[in-house]
Design a protein around this motif. Structure first.
Motif, PDB file in Angstrom:
ATOM      1  N   ILE A   1      47.553  37.137  28.671  1.00 26.54           N
ATOM      2  CA  ILE A   1      48.457  36.052  29.067  1.00 26.54           C
ATOM      3  C   ILE A   1      47.758  35.083  30.018  1.00 26.54           C
ATOM      4  N   LEU A   2      47.094  35.626  31.033  1.00 28.90           N
ATOM      5  CA  LEU A   2      46.449  34.768  32.032  1.00 28.90           C
ATOM      6  C   LEU A   2      45.333  33.927  31.433  1.00 28.90           C
ATOM      7  N   ARG A   3      44.527  34.531  30.544  1.00 31.46           N
ATOM      8  CA  ARG A   3      43.403  33.769  29.973  1.00 31.46           C
ATOM      9  C   ARG A   3      43.863  32.778  28.924  1.00 31.46           C
ATOM     10  N   SER A   4      44.760  33.181  28.058  1.00 30.35           N
ATOM     11  CA  SER A   4      45.176  32.287  26.975  1.00 30.35           C
ATOM     12  C   SER A   4      45.953  31.087  27.512  1.00 30.35           C
ATOM     13  N   PHE A   5      46.738  31.273  28.571  1.00 28.15           N
ATOM     14  CA  PHE A   5      47.470  30.158  29.173  1.00 28.15           C
ATOM     15  C   PHE A   5      46.697  29.517  30.317  1.00 28.15           C
ATOM     16  N   ASN A   6      45.474  29.993  30.532  1.00 27.08           N
ATOM     17  CA  ASN A   6      44.575  29.416  31.530  1.00 27.08           C
ATOM     18  C   ASN A   6      45.233  29.351  32.914  1.00 27.08           C
ATOM     19  N   VAL A   7      45.829  30.471  33.313  1.00 25.56           N
ATOM     20  CA  VAL A   7      46.509  30.539  34.615  1.00 25.56           C
ATOM     21  C   VAL A   7      45.456  30.777  35.689  1.00 25.56           C
ATOM     22  N   ARG A   8      45.224  29.759  36.525  1.00 25.51           N
ATOM     23  CA  ARG A   8      44.179  29.861  37.543  1.00 25.51           C
ATOM     24  C   ARG A   8      44.729  29.899  38.966  1.00 25.51           C
ATOM     25  N   ASP A   9      45.926  29.420  39.158  1.00 31.77           N
ATOM     26  CA  ASP A   9      46.530  29.413  40.492  1.00 31.77           C
ATOM     27  C   ASP A   9      46.920  30.841  40.879  1.00 31.77           C
ATOM     28  N   GLU A  10      46.530  31.255  42.083  1.00 28.39           N
ATOM     29  CA  GLU A  10      46.770  32.632  42.523  1.00 28.39           C
ATOM     30  C   GLU A  10      48.253  32.966  42.591  1.00 28.39           C
ATOM     31  N   ALA A  11      49.052  32.022  43.077  1.00 27.65           N
ATOM     32  CA  ALA A  11      50.493  32.274  43.182  1.00 27.65           C
ATOM     33  C   ALA A  11      51.111  32.472  41.809  1.00 27.65           C
ATOM     34  N   ALA A  12      50.683  31.653  40.862  1.00 28.73           N
ATOM     35  CA  ALA A  12      51.203  31.782  39.496  1.00 28.73           C
ATOM     36  C   ALA A  12      50.770  33.114  38.884  1.00 28.73           C
ATOM     37  N   ARG A  13      49.549  33.535  39.174  1.00 28.53           N
ATOM     38  CA  ARG A  13      49.068  34.822  38.653  1.00 28.53           C
ATOM     39  C   ARG A  13      49.909  35.980  39.190  1.00 28.53           C
ATOM     40  N   VAL A  14      50.229  35.902  40.474  1.00 28.68           N
ATOM     41  CA  VAL A  14      51.046  36.966  41.076  1.00 28.68           C
ATOM     42  C   VAL A  14      52.425  37.005  40.437  1.00 28.68           C
ATOM     43  N   MET A  15      53.003  35.835  40.178  1.00 29.09           N
ATOM     44  CA  MET A  15      54.331  35.770  39.569  1.00 29.09           C
ATOM     45  C   MET A  15      54.328  36.368  38.164  1.00 29.09           C
ATOM     46  N   VAL A  16      53.242  36.142  37.423  1.00 31.35           N
ATOM     47  CA  VAL A  16      53.142  36.703  36.069  1.00 31.35           C
ATOM     48  C   VAL A  16      52.847  38.199  36.127  1.00 31.35           C
ATOM     49  N   ALA A  17      51.970  38.580  37.043  1.00 32.66           N
ATOM     50  CA  ALA A  17      51.501  39.965  37.098  1.00 32.66           C
ATOM     51  C   ALA A  17      52.535  40.931  37.655  1.00 32.66           C
ATOM     52  N   ALA A  18      53.298  40.489  38.651  1.00 33.33           N
ATOM     53  CA  ALA A  18      54.195  41.407  39.370  1.00 33.33           C
ATOM     54  C   ALA A  18      55.148  42.168  38.455  1.00 33.33           C
ATOM     55  N   PRO A  19      55.924  41.503  37.597  1.00 32.85           N
ATOM     56  CA  PRO A  19      56.859  42.267  36.762  1.00 32.85           C
ATOM     57  C   PRO A  19      56.162  43.153  35.735  1.00 32.85           C
ATOM     58  N   LEU A  20      55.056  42.675  35.171  1.00 30.70           N
ATOM     59  CA  LEU A  20      54.366  43.452  34.148  1.00 30.70           C
ATOM     60  C   LEU A  20      53.696  44.688  34.740  1.00 30.70           C
ATOM     61  N   LEU A  21      53.036  44.510  35.896  1.00 32.29           N
ATOM     62  CA  LEU A  21      52.388  45.648  36.544  1.00 32.29           C
ATOM     63  C   LEU A  21      53.427  46.626  37.091  1.00 32.29           C
ATOM     64  N   ALA A  22      54.548  46.104  37.554  1.00 28.10           N
ATOM     65  CA  ALA A  22      55.613  46.979  38.044  1.00 28.10           C
ATOM     66  C   ALA A  22      56.172  47.832  36.909  1.00 28.10           C
ATOM     67  N   PHE A  23      56.380  47.209  35.753  1.00 27.55           N
ATOM     68  CA  PHE A  23      56.886  47.961  34.596  1.00 27.55           C
ATOM     69  C   PHE A  23      55.876  49.010  34.151  1.00 27.55           C
ATOM     70  N   THR A  24      54.593  48.630  34.076  1.00 21.34           N
ATOM     71  CA  THR A  24      53.558  49.571  33.636  1.00 21.34           C
ATOM     72  C   THR A  24      53.457  50.750  34.590  1.00 21.34           C
ATOM     73  N   THR A  25      53.469  50.473  35.879  1.00 18.59           N
ATOM     74  CA  THR A  25      53.395  51.552  36.879  1.00 18.59           C
ATOM     75  C   THR A  25      54.603  52.473  36.789  1.00 18.59           C
ATOM     76  N   THR A  26      55.784  51.877  36.659  1.00 19.34           N
ATOM     77  CA  THR A  26      57.004  52.678  36.553  1.00 19.34           C
ATOM     78  C   THR A  26      56.974  53.555  35.305  1.00 19.34           C
ATOM     79  N   HIS A  27      56.477  52.993  34.227  1.00 16.57           N
ATOM     80  CA  HIS A  27      56.406  53.756  32.973  1.00 16.57           C
ATOM     81  C   HIS A  27      55.459  54.945  33.099  1.00 16.57           C
ATOM     82  N   ILE A  28      54.324  54.742  33.758  1.00 11.10           N
ATOM     83  CA  ILE A  28      53.368  55.840  33.951  1.00 11.10           C
ATOM     84  C   ILE A  28      53.979  56.931  34.827  1.00 11.10           C
ATOM     85  N   LEU A  29      54.655  56.523  35.892  1.00  9.82           N
ATOM     86  CA  LEU A  29      55.325  57.505  36.755  1.00  9.82           C
ATOM     87  C   LEU A  29      56.412  58.257  35.998  1.00  9.82           C
TER      88      LEU A  29
END
Length: 343
Positions: free
Chosen positions: A211-239
């Motif tokens: 997602i980050l590379r294909s949409f060329n997301v370079r702003d750190e704040a925007a990256r955090v907004m995209v990453a937070a829900p996806l990483l939270a879901f992945t972590t929760t799923h592993i737990l």
């Protein structure tokens, strides 16, 4: 690499089905069942006897001294009396079936593999190790390109905006293939959870990276907004898988959705962008699709070693090389573009 993500997803699908349908044709063979029952009583299969059949399944004698406890290397592999009885009875029964002209059958959800130095699936272990080595080579060559061959900023950081993301990807990929090798060495609850957890972590992060590379997301704040829900879901799923329930059906759905999503993202991006190395993406996408046919066309191991799954692992090795080659090309392209803008 990208093929890892979809291959891992498909592998998990078939692994989960195996887990659900653990009862196999070989399990109901009366001769096999009688052999296992006799071995667990006597500790022997024909002329072969197993010293650690003196030990219960927890590996420790109930009344013996410390030096009579099972060796550490056997505890690590968790080969106990039942495992050795099942393995040797399976090998004997398959020899009898071969003499009668019958083909191999599965036992407890797995084909009859031959052990090598106690390794359960030696070919899959070897190919997993080669994939690990290929990822290490790809990541190291990427690192050398960034920090020794391409120009750096005044603060000694790379111009390529996605450098740190690919470094993390490389570490997760190597971790995933390491646990894949361990899992194929010995399939027990611990290695299964570690293998599945590392595969899910790689899938989740790879989707984020796509997602980050294909949409060329370079702003750190925007990256955090995209990453937070996806990483939270992945972590929760592993737990959830590790500490609540190893739900094969739910895990299958999660892995397939994440794998297919990033496949579509990369495929659409390669079709829309005029990246000079987009052909490498197409090779990985179509090559990975063809490789997955090996998983669909499941066949028993040739000479007890090379089954469809092992050969599928083998096909990912050259595709990994191509994938990291694309990543290096992307770093060169973005660096040249940024240098031109800086002038």
């Amino acid at each position: 690499m990208m093929i890892d993500h979809y291959s891992i997803a498909l592998f998990l699908v078939f692994s989960f089905l195996v887990g659900v349908l653990d009862a196999s044709a070989g399990d109901f063979d009366p001769r096999y069942r009688a052999c296992v029952a006799q071995c667990e009583k006597t500790g022997c299969v024909e002329e072969r006897c197993f010293a650690h059949c003196k030990f219960p399944s927890d590996g420790v004698t109930s009344d013996g001294p410390w030096y009579m406890q099972e060796p550490l290397y056997l505890k690590w592999k968790q080969w106990d009396c039942e495992s050795d009885c099942r393995y040797n009875c399976m090998i004997n029964r398959e020899k009898e079936r071969e003499a009668l002209g019958d083909g191999p059958v599965k036992y407890h959800g797995k084909w009859p593999f031959k052990r090598v130095f106690g390794i359960q699936e030696p070919a899959s272990v070897a190919f997993s190790a080669l994939n690990l080595a290929m990822h290490f080579h790809g990541w190291l060559s990427f690192f050398i390109l960034l920090y020794y061959n391409l120009p750096l900023k005044q603060d000694k950081k790379a111009y390529y905006e996605f450098a740190s993301l690919w470094h993390i990807y490389g570490l997760l990929a190597m971790n995933s293939w390491f646990w894949s090798a361990v899992f194929h060495c010995r399939d027990v609850d611990l290695t299964e959870k570690l293998d599945y957890s590392s595969a899910v972590a790689l899938l989740g992060y790879s989707l984020l990276l796509a997602i980050l590379r294909s949409f060329n997301v370079r702003d750190e704040a925007a990256r955090v907004m995209v990453a937070a829900p996806l990483l939270a879901f992945t972590t929760t799923h592993i737990l959830f898988l590790n500490f609540y329930s190893l739900d094969y059906g739910w895990n299958m759905k999660v892995c397939v959705v994440m794998g297919v999503a990033q496949l579509l993202i990369w495929a659409i991006w390669a079709g829309m962008k005029h990246h000079p190395s987009r052909w490498k993406l197409w090779v990985v996408v179509f090559g990975g699709g063809l490789a997955m046919l090996l998983e669909i066309y499941d066949f028993p191991p040739y000479e007890g070693f090379f089954d469809a799954h092992a050969l599928w692992h083998a096909t990912t090795i050259p595709l990994t090389y191509i994938w990291w080659s694309f990543i290096r090309d992307d770093a060169k392209l973005r660096t040249s573009v940024l240098l031109k803008k800086a002038k």
